[in-house]
Design an enzyme around this catalytic site. Structure first.
Site, short mmCIF file in Angstrom:
data_model
loop_
_atom_site.label_atom_id
_atom_site.label_comp_id
_atom_site.label_asym_id
_atom_site.label_seq_id
_atom_site.Cartn_x
_atom_site.Cartn_y
_atom_site.Cartn_z
N MET A 38 0.81 -1.22 0.00
CA MET A 38 0.00 0.00 0.00
C MET A 38 0.85 1.27 0.00
SD MET A 38 -3.12 -0.97 -0.15
CE MET A 38 -3.86 0.62 0.16
N ARG A 39 2.18 1.13 0.04
CA ARG A 39 3.01 2.34 0.09
C ARG A 39 2.80 3.20 -1.14
NH1 ARG A 39 7.70 0.28 1.52
NH2 ARG A 39 7.57 0.87 3.72
N ALA A 40 2.62 2.58 -2.30
CA ALA A 40 2.45 3.34 -3.53
C ALA A 40 1.20 4.21 -3.46
CB ALA A 40 2.37 2.40 -4.73
#
Length: 672
Positions: free
Chosen positions: A274-276
């Site tokens: 989910m970092r993107a």
């Protein structure tokens, strides 16, 4: 102090300047990784950015740059009483490639900690960079454990130093900027993911723009102060715009429509985790603030995707980064909502100056190349007609077969080379195997060995209290064993005999598989090929496995088999590389069917060349490419002369049922 080149005077490089400015507006974006060829103003732009950052207020006398308005409660120099504060320019701290762990995170005085119980801490570069910029040039050449440390600090906003039960924590929030030349090797995917944004930079091919670059550089070199003065007004305008965008940032609204577009884009490009999504949201918000808007629009999401996703999308190590912009536009259009309206264009452009008109759209690398399978992007190549017998003319390059997971090949013994993942080595990190007296500054303390060394002398030293009396001679450093990266030198037979029965496609697939393994194990690689009457160094030893894969794909075949010439050329390459990097051990991988033709006594000459490697103890393996119902066993004989082992293409596969000794033992030989 040298006057830096003005940021607004950098010609072109709109994506680079925009990515840096967005991080200046919102450090939460997570930094920038700048990838590109040498001489493209990467370092110039980064150093110029520091002059644009607003000054910072710090607690007077604090070595950790605490904010007087909200001092760090855990600051090693604290607690801070309300009092005098000073204003200073934001710092730009450079991390050298050869820096030690202690230089990066700081160092504890272990001797004082053990003998006096005092936390005597000398701050490192992470403390110096707090509330400023930490710049890492050639970040891909930095040791992996140092990259882990600085990226962890960047993610947590704090640095932790733990040594034998003594710990120090301090704030470390900074704008992380790394630059790299992909030709010198790549970062691991999990480390790439920790950089918020990435940009690809290249020199302009437009003569007019190149002329302007030269003109400005010469003017700056002749009179740096005068040149900077001529750009002072533009610099002040960008500095004011950064301040205004920072103030506007908390008021920017990220609506549900923009969030849907962000989530759909990340899903469409199959990014992991989910970092993107989070980075895209922060980047889009910063873009809106930079444009002076309080709403995030579709164009902000599109620009954020081009900066935040290329290094995160799923791709194989040899695939070029980049996004399919048509696919991106289709996704944004499909998930666009009523909130998305075309705004008035920003007359100043995203770069905030630089004397260049704003580009029509960001150029973030070429669209993703289409192709099959999981190997490198491969140029189309003809098959060169039917296979020709040995000694025939040159044939066109053939495409490599699909790569596969290979068995582990490693160098025997214990080395002391650069950290990696192939062979056993004494390293800074790993399992503790013993202790020794430190050579120079103390590294990792071996507490038990230190106590054992000091214990017999306590009465003579007049010990009266509960603590030990520790002296410098008592200190013992832990000896740790981990893994090192090696120089894997491929010697590939490209003669006509290898082209027979269309073996070259399988051979290239095997070498490509070994290159993938070398990429994952942080090796340097080199490529020597031989055919016709001579051998050539197709690729000198390098950390760029991508380059080796490209040379392999373009390799034609045909002609006789000058095996001796290939081995002698490889021997010379290893000799020169040993002078450059004595600690890095070599692994020779010869890919051949073992035939030797051309010239007087080719077989005997090849044997004498092979015995040079055996005499010097070079670890070697021969990948036997012989096929057909009748086998001569020549590759096995060659392995015996080299003092190494021979494996077939089938045995090279990790899932093969055939046995393969993992260590390339000098005494292990496969008879013909």
């Amino acid at each position: 102090m040298t006057t830096p080149f003005p940021f607004t005077a950098v010609v072109g490089q709109d994506d680079l300047r925009l990515a840096l400015l967005l991080n200046a507006v919102s450090p939460a974006v997570g930094g920038v990784l700048v990838r590109g060829e040498k001489g493209t103003a990467k370092s110039t732009a980064v150093r110029a950015l520091a002059a644009l950052l607003p000054s910072v207020d710090v607690v007077a006398g604090c070595r950790f740059s605490c904010d007087p308005a909200a001092p760090d409660p855990d600051c090693p120099d604290g607690p801070h009483e309300p009092g005098a504060s000073v204003s200073r320019p934001a710092r730009m701290v450079e991390l050298p490639v050869g820096a030690s762990e202690d230089r990066l995170v700081g160092a504890l005085d272990i001797e004082r900690a053990l003998s006096e119980g005092v936390k005597a801490f000398e701050p490192g570069l992470l403390a110096d960079a707090h509330r400023g910029i930490l710049y890492v040039d050639e970040v891909n050449l930095l040791h992996d454990h140092l990259v882990d440390l600085l990226l962890d600090a960047a993610a947590m906003g704090a640095s932790y130093v733990e040594r034998e039960g003594v710990s120090v924590r301090h704030a470390a929030r900074f704008l992380l900027v790394g630059t790299m030349n992909p030709e010198e090797g790549e970062l691991r995917p999990q480390l790439l993911d920790r950089f918020g944004l990435t940009v690809e930079v290249a020199a302009s091919r437009e003569p007019g723009q190149r002329v302007e670059v030269v003109r400005r550089r010469l003017a700056y070199d002749d009179d740096p102060a005068g040149f900077a003065a001529r750009w002072a007004e533009e610099e002040a305008a960008v500095r004011a715009r950064i301040v205004a965008a920072r103030e506007l940032l908390p008021h920017v609204r990220l609506g549900d429509g923009a969030l849907r577009q962000i989530a759909a884009t990340c899903a469409a490009f199959e990014v992991d985790g989910m970092r993107a999504d989070i980075v895209m949201a922060r980047t889009a918000t910063a873009l809106a603030a930079w444009a002076g808007r309080t709403d995030v629009l579709a164009e902000d999401v599109r620009q954020a995707a081009l900066l935040a996703l290329p290094h995160r999308r799923r791709r194989n190590p040899f695939d070029a980064p980049g996004l399919d912009e048509d696919k991106l536009d289709e996704t944004l259009e499909e998930f666009g909502g009523p909130e998305d309206e075309d705004p008035d264009p920003d007359p100043d452009g995203p770069g905030g100056g630089g004397g260049q008109p704003p580009s029509d759209g960001p150029a973030d690398g070429p669209p993703e190349e289409s192709g099959s399978g999981g190997g490198a992007a491969r140029p189309e190549a003809g098959q060169g007609g039917e296979p020709q017998p040995s000694g025939a003319g040159e044939q066109s390059a053939v495409r490599a077969a699909e790569p596969f997971r290979t068995k582990v090949l490693s160098v025997p013994g214990v080395g002391e080379g650069a950290a990696g993942r192939r062979s056993r080595a004494r390293t800074e990190r790993g399992r503790t195997t013993g202790a020794r007296r430190p050579k120079g500054a103390l590294g990792k303390l071996h507490l038990a060995a230190t106590v054992r060394a000091a214990a017999p002398h306590q009465r003579a030293r007049g010990r009266s209290g509960p603590g030990l009396v520790i002296r410098r001679d008592d200190l013992r450093q832990a000896v740790k064993e981990g893994r090192e990266g090696n120089l894997v030198l491929f010697v590939v037979d490209a003669s006509g005999s290898m082209a027979a029965r269309q073996r070259m496609s399988a051979v290239k697939g095997a070498v490509l598989s070994l290159l993938l393994d070398a990429y994952q194990r942080r090796d340097k690689v080199g490529l020597v090929t031989f055919r016709g009457t001579a051998a050539e160094v197709a690729l000198p030893p390098t950390s760029s496995v991508d380059a080796a894969a490209g040379r392999l794909e373009a390799l034609p075949t045909g002609g006789r088999t000058p095996l001796a010439a290939g081995l002698l050329r490889a021997h010379e390459v290893l000799r020169v590389e040993k002078l450059r990097d004595p600690a890095r051990r070599a692994l020779l991988v010869v890919v051949t069917d073992g035939r030797a033709t051309g010239g007087p006594e080719p077989v005997a000459l090849a044997g004498r060349a092979a015995r040079l490697f055996a005499a010097e103890g070079v670890a070697s393996v021969v990948v036997d490419c012989e096929s057909g119902p009748v086998r001569l066993g020549l590759a096995g004989r060659l392995a015996g002369e080299l003092g190494g082992t021979a494996v077939t293409l089938d045995e090279l596969r990790a899932d093969s049922l055939a046995g393969l000794v993992k260590d390339v033992q000098g005494t292990s030989r496969r008879a013909a």
